[in-house]
Enzyme design. Structure first.
Site, PDB file in Angstrom:
ATOM      1  N   LYS A  52      51.682  41.843  37.012  1.00  0.00           N
ATOM      2  CA  LYS A  52      51.691  42.611  38.096  1.00  0.00           C
ATOM      3  C   LYS A  52      52.900  43.122  38.855  1.00  0.00           C
ATOM      4  O   LYS A  52      53.098  44.134  39.537  1.00  0.00           O
ATOM      5  CB  LYS A  52      50.728  41.801  39.125  1.00  0.00           C
ATOM      6  CG  LYS A  52      49.369  41.656  38.621  1.00  0.00           C
ATOM      7  CD  LYS A  52      48.421  40.389  39.469  1.00  0.00           C
ATOM      8  CE  LYS A  52      47.224  40.303  38.715  1.00  0.00           C
ATOM      9  NZ  LYS A  52      46.403  39.138  38.999  1.00  0.00           N
ATOM     10  N   GLN A  96      46.852  34.545  43.268  1.00  0.00           N
ATOM     11  CA  GLN A  96      46.646  34.341  41.598  1.00  0.00           C
ATOM     12  C   GLN A  96      45.561  33.188  41.643  1.00  0.00           C
ATOM     13  O   GLN A  96      45.922  31.848  42.004  1.00  0.00           O
ATOM     14  CB  GLN A  96      47.756  34.325  40.772  1.00  0.00           C
ATOM     15  CG  GLN A  96      47.580  34.273  39.267  1.00  0.00           C
ATOM     16  CD  GLN A  96      46.801  35.554  38.917  1.00  0.00           C
ATOM     17  OE1 GLN A  96      47.162  36.435  39.160  1.00  0.00           O
ATOM     18  NE2 GLN A  96      45.753  35.650  38.263  1.00  0.00           N
ATOM     19  N   ASP A 119      42.459  42.705  46.186  1.00  0.00           N
ATOM     20  CA  ASP A 119      41.588  42.207  45.017  1.00  0.00           C
ATOM     21  C   ASP A 119      40.446  42.492  45.231  1.00  0.00           C
ATOM     22  O   ASP A 119      39.352  42.285  44.646  1.00  0.00           O
ATOM     23  CB  ASP A 119      41.694  40.705  44.973  1.00  0.00           C
ATOM     24  CG  ASP A 119      42.655  40.388  43.598  1.00  0.00           C
ATOM     25  OD1 ASP A 119      43.100  41.258  42.771  1.00  0.00           O
ATOM     26  OD2 ASP A 119      43.462  39.303  43.831  1.00  0.00           O
TER      27      ASP A 119
END
Ligand code: NAP
Length: 284
Positions: A52, A96, A119
């Site tokens: 990422k 994460q 997200d």
């Protein structure tokens, strides 16, 4: 032999579009930033976080990494999220998953500002997805839609089968297909006639987490088969949920693992971060 759907190529195009828009914003003095939070030292999480950060550099975003120790408390992580919610430099916050067991993942997801929830896991954004008014795209399912579109398949009226009903993949995937007027069936571990249902699918999206679970007898001749699964084999190699070698002989289009859905998820995350920056600056 099926046509291979090249996730690397499709994701490169998405990232290139993001990069061009980011450069146009930079010319106006608008810098885009993504905060990436990792707790503990899960090797898979480290790989994802690095990918990422690399993608941020590719498209011209700043990335800010916060690596916290395994024993971090829920309150400490909530405090960090609060700081990032208020940080003007940060357009997107990515925590994460999975998190260590002492931290309730839902409490963290709920604490992230919906405006920075790139997200699209916050209940507010999940609700938006449900009614088809996307603030942020659910990254993996949205990436799958790009891959299906890259085949030129018209989803309208097609039999679409999704195996898996997780909040992250299966459920939002089904919604996106439904919004495009697919006739959607959602299967899961309690589905009794899975083989028969799958064999009817014009579009089959598999998100289970079991290596080579979908075999050729479960696939309709000429179907579009999208393999979301990422399983690590004993030999260290990555493997999807679809028995690629056999299903490839029957499908019309198929994604490989790796090089299919994986790169798309990260590209869509970049797109969401750009969207966040555009919204903040009143550009959409
Ligand atoms: P998950 O939360 O574990 O959900 C798995 C789903 O599969 C559940 O709904 C489960 O049904 C269903 N399932 C399990 N065994 C089954 C069976 N025998 N028959 C039918 N359905 C079955 O997993 P996830 O987070 O959705 O992820 C799924 C896979 O995608 C994993 O391999 C993950 O690593 C991968 N993934 C990849 C990306 C990417 O970017 N490529 C992103 C996210 C996830 P129940 O609900 O009944 O238990």
């Amino acid at each position: 032999m099926a046509n291979l759907i090249n996730g690397k190529e499709v994701s490169a195009k998405v990232k290139n579009d993001v990069k061009e828009e980011a450069a146009a914003l930079a010319a106006k003095g608008i810098e885009i930033g993504l905060a990436v939070v990792i707790v503990g030292d899960n090797p898979a999480s480290r790989v994802y976080v690095n990918s990422k950060k690399k993608a941020c550099a590719e498209v011209g975003f700043k990335s800010y990494e916060y690596a916290l120790p395994e024993e971090t408390t829920q309150q400490e992580l909530l405090d960090l999220v609060d700081v990032l919610n208020k940080d003007e430099k940060v357009n997107g916050i990515l925590v994460q998953l999975p998190l260590p067991k002492q931290i309730d993942e839902n409490a963290i997801i709920n604490a992230i500002s919906p405006d920075k929830d790139v997200d699209a896991f916050h209940p507010y954004n999940v609700g938006k997805i449900m009614i088809g008014e996307y603030a942020f795209l659910p990254c993996t399912p949205a990436g799958v839609m790009e891959l299906i579109d890259s085949t030129g398949t018209d989803i309208k009226g097609k039999n679409c089968v999704v195996i898996g009903r997780s909040n992250i993949v299966g459920k939002p995937m089904s919604m996106l297909l439904l919004h495009r007027s697919g006739t959607v069936t959602i299967c899961h571990s309690k589905t009794t006639n899975l083989r028969e249902i799958c064999a009817q699918a014009d579009i089959l999206v598999v998100a289970i987490g079991r290596a080579k679970f979908v075999t050729a007898d479960m696939v309709k001749e000429g179907a579009v088969v999208i393999d979301v699964g990422m399983n690590r084999l004993e030999n260290g190699k990555l493997c999807g949920d679809v028995d690629f070698d056999e299903v490839e002989k029957k499908a019309g289009f198929i994604t490989p693992v790796p090089g299919g859905v994986g790169p798309m998820t990260i590209a869509m995350l970049m797109k969401n971060t750009l969207t966040s920056a555009k919204k903040k600056n009143g550009l959409i």
